[in-house]
Write a protein that holds these residues in place. Sequence first.
Motif: not given
Length: 903
Positions: A567-570, A573-575, A625-627
């Motif tokens: 979920d974090l990776l997705k 990638c969207e950001e 948003q910051p990663h």
Amino acid sequence: MPPKKRSSGTPQKKETKANINNGSPDNSDNTALTPERHKDKEPEFVTLCQELQVTNPICDHAWRIWEKEIRSLDKAHMLYSNRQLWGACLFITGIELESTKLTFTEFQKVIGLSVMQVISLVKKMDVNVDTISPKVNTAVTRLENKYNVTLALYQRFVKTCDKIFAEPDKAKRKELLENGWTMFLLAKGTSLQMEDDLVISFQLLLCVLEFFSKHCSPSLLQSPYKSAVTSSTLSPPTRTSRRNQGKAKPRPPEMDMQLLETLCKEGDCNVDEVKNMYQTTFSAFLDSAGLSGLQGLPPMETLSKQYEELYHKNKDFDARLFLVDDETVSPNKTETTKVEMTPRKNQCGEDVTLPVPQTPIRAAMNSIQQLRVELTSASDQPSHNLQVYFKNCTVDPSEEITKRVDELGQVFSQKFAQAVGQRCEGLGRKRFNLGAQLYYKVMESMLKSEEKRLSVQNFSKLLNNATFHTSLLACALEVVMATYVGNSLKNGGFGRGSGAGDSVETDLCFPWILGVFQLHAFDFYKVIESFIKAEPTLKHDMMKHLEHCEHVIMENLAWRVDSPLFDLLKQSCEEGAGEQADPPATLNQPLHHNHTAADLYLSPVRPSREPPAAEAEPPTPGTRQPHSNSLSLFYKKLYRMAYLRLKMLFSQLLTSHPELEPIIWTLLQHTLQNEYELMRDRHLDQLIMSAMYAICKVKNVDLRFKTIVTAYKELPNTNQETFKRVLIREGQYDSIIVFYNLVFMQKLKTNILQYSSPRPPPLSPIPHIPCSPYKNSPLRVPGSNNVYVSPLKSSRMSPVVMTPRSRILISIGESFGSSDKFQKINQMVSSTDWSLKRSLDGGSAPKPLKRLRFDTDGQDEADGSKSSSESALIQKLAEMSSTRTRIQEQKLKEESVKEHPEP
């Protein structure tokens, strides 16, 4: 056949597991062997099949293994006859098809091999990717673990009986040993589902010894056991007359606490845990076996008959044969001469390392005692300081924390009993209480550190985070459970590490605790580093264990299909591409971070100047948003670990092609960053091996998968299931070769082919390899057991200022006496080769001396090339080493120039 974990406290048939090999034959024909059907096979093989009472399908399948895999092996090198090799093929097939009529001991008697010889032979037969399946690996490893535990317990049983009983009559002493050992085997087999748990089995053994001691005549006992037996246990009951004795109900077994305490003191075992074992598990066994009302020793006929039934039901090895030193259970000489090197004082007051026998049981008891001493002042309830922190929170977490600990304690105890034995819930509760003590202790230390770092006392957001608390408690319990398991019986066999499959060293090993608490591995990972830094009394081996847990998470567990990592990776990638980690260009920079557990659990928002307790403001629409801190740090560590693993395998296979290493790394780094879906339900090493094979293919270097997996098996912390059982598509698994052809190559074909073009992709930078973030721990010299290299600690007595060229101290396992000798060692080191010292500090190392080439059949062969110059440091190490610590000089030459293993 090899023992398996039972699903309940009562012995029953082995578990039925799905056959992994899709090509396994149908086992529907379970009739007796029909020799006429097997005229195409050698007559001696068919005769052996008849002796072993195998079925037609087993005979056929075993012969196919022999024809395809084993016949061409070098028999002289393996030192086994054809009959023994055939027996091993039949043994493997019997496990695969779950069909066997003989016990393991009966099988051994037919082929003439001991337990360890069978295990060694099966391992040697694993010459190809698919010769031995993960199913067989698991069964053989469980067999080896149970044998090692049983051997250690028998040796302690005999040693303790020699101290308890004073019977000079050899026949009487033999009877006592036979009765006691058989009763223990029966109790262990009927009460425990995990018969390879050394500590719990030893506690049960002490219960049996207590029972036998108090039922013996006082004249048979030696001091202090004679004086420990109370008069009440030695005197017959007087409350029932002879006339009414037959009508009286059996009295419940009563412990002799003084005797039990004496036994526990001798065995360095916690008396409360043994008492709990006696009151629950052992008492229930005595009732079920009809032994509760006995006034004397139990009849041998009764015990032997019951154990005989159990032994045949489980198709096990007959552990009674230890009593007669039978060759089927005879250990190798190396198995009985293991010692730990323990510092002892000599007459001159110097610290000299002397070999002191350290049995597996003694080592386990020592580790447990040390843990208990460290937690003496801790409580399984929040301390006053913690309560102050709780009250300072915007939302007081006290009630939720206490409630959560109580609920998880109940869950833990129930799961523990399910894994070990249904009457062992009390033991589970005692281990949980130790974990709760460590949990509160580390939590307080973490909060003090955060208070000092941030100058605040309100940690409401962190202390109200349920995942943080569950992870912290799980980490504390992992330390407790790993301490009880110990390292004494761990081996380098099929069960090494925790690869793609579950560990079979013991069912309570990591990642067992994650399943108990339904905790994601990625969430557990966030607390590990902060836990280690917050607990200064943590022993070195336990720090290494937690670091290994972190590695297992990064290489495999964090990539499970339901992991929050995806979920974090997705989201990243969207950001924006590449947000899951810092840009690759930063990989060659040292890994510096100040992230704590508070930062990682409150991620993905980056920490501001405000403390983590502050509520995050809602994001402004349209802003980026910051990663995630946790994701960024995870990938930094992942890249470094991946490169080290690649380099380790590369040094075994491709040192004659050094130009390929950065290319393989570039492909691997690209895959992890941009094709991370390939890691879902898979293992990092599967991508490493595939990337290595792919680059060699496009660069026309002859490297075959068989060669890769052969080298991979020799690496530390690997599991054969990693290359034998790889996810192909949902629910379907096959070998690493099938994965490469159907998945890896199909997904990355375009990228792989670019490396053969005139304009290949730019190379990724090599990650900076730091020292371990977990304290300044010494590094073991590869290939050695007791040679470590560590930074020299500053001394108040030394006027010399240490420089980068003089700060390395080499310890080779013994004292050199006075401090001036240590200074001389440092002077010698300061004049040695600088490139080698850079490798000790974590820098780049010279290329390994050993070079490999591949013949026409794809087999590795050393070409005998050697370096023209020898390291002066290695020469001096060899000169200084004593007869107790000397390591072969050539081995040191080869290993000293290799890259350091992961700290």
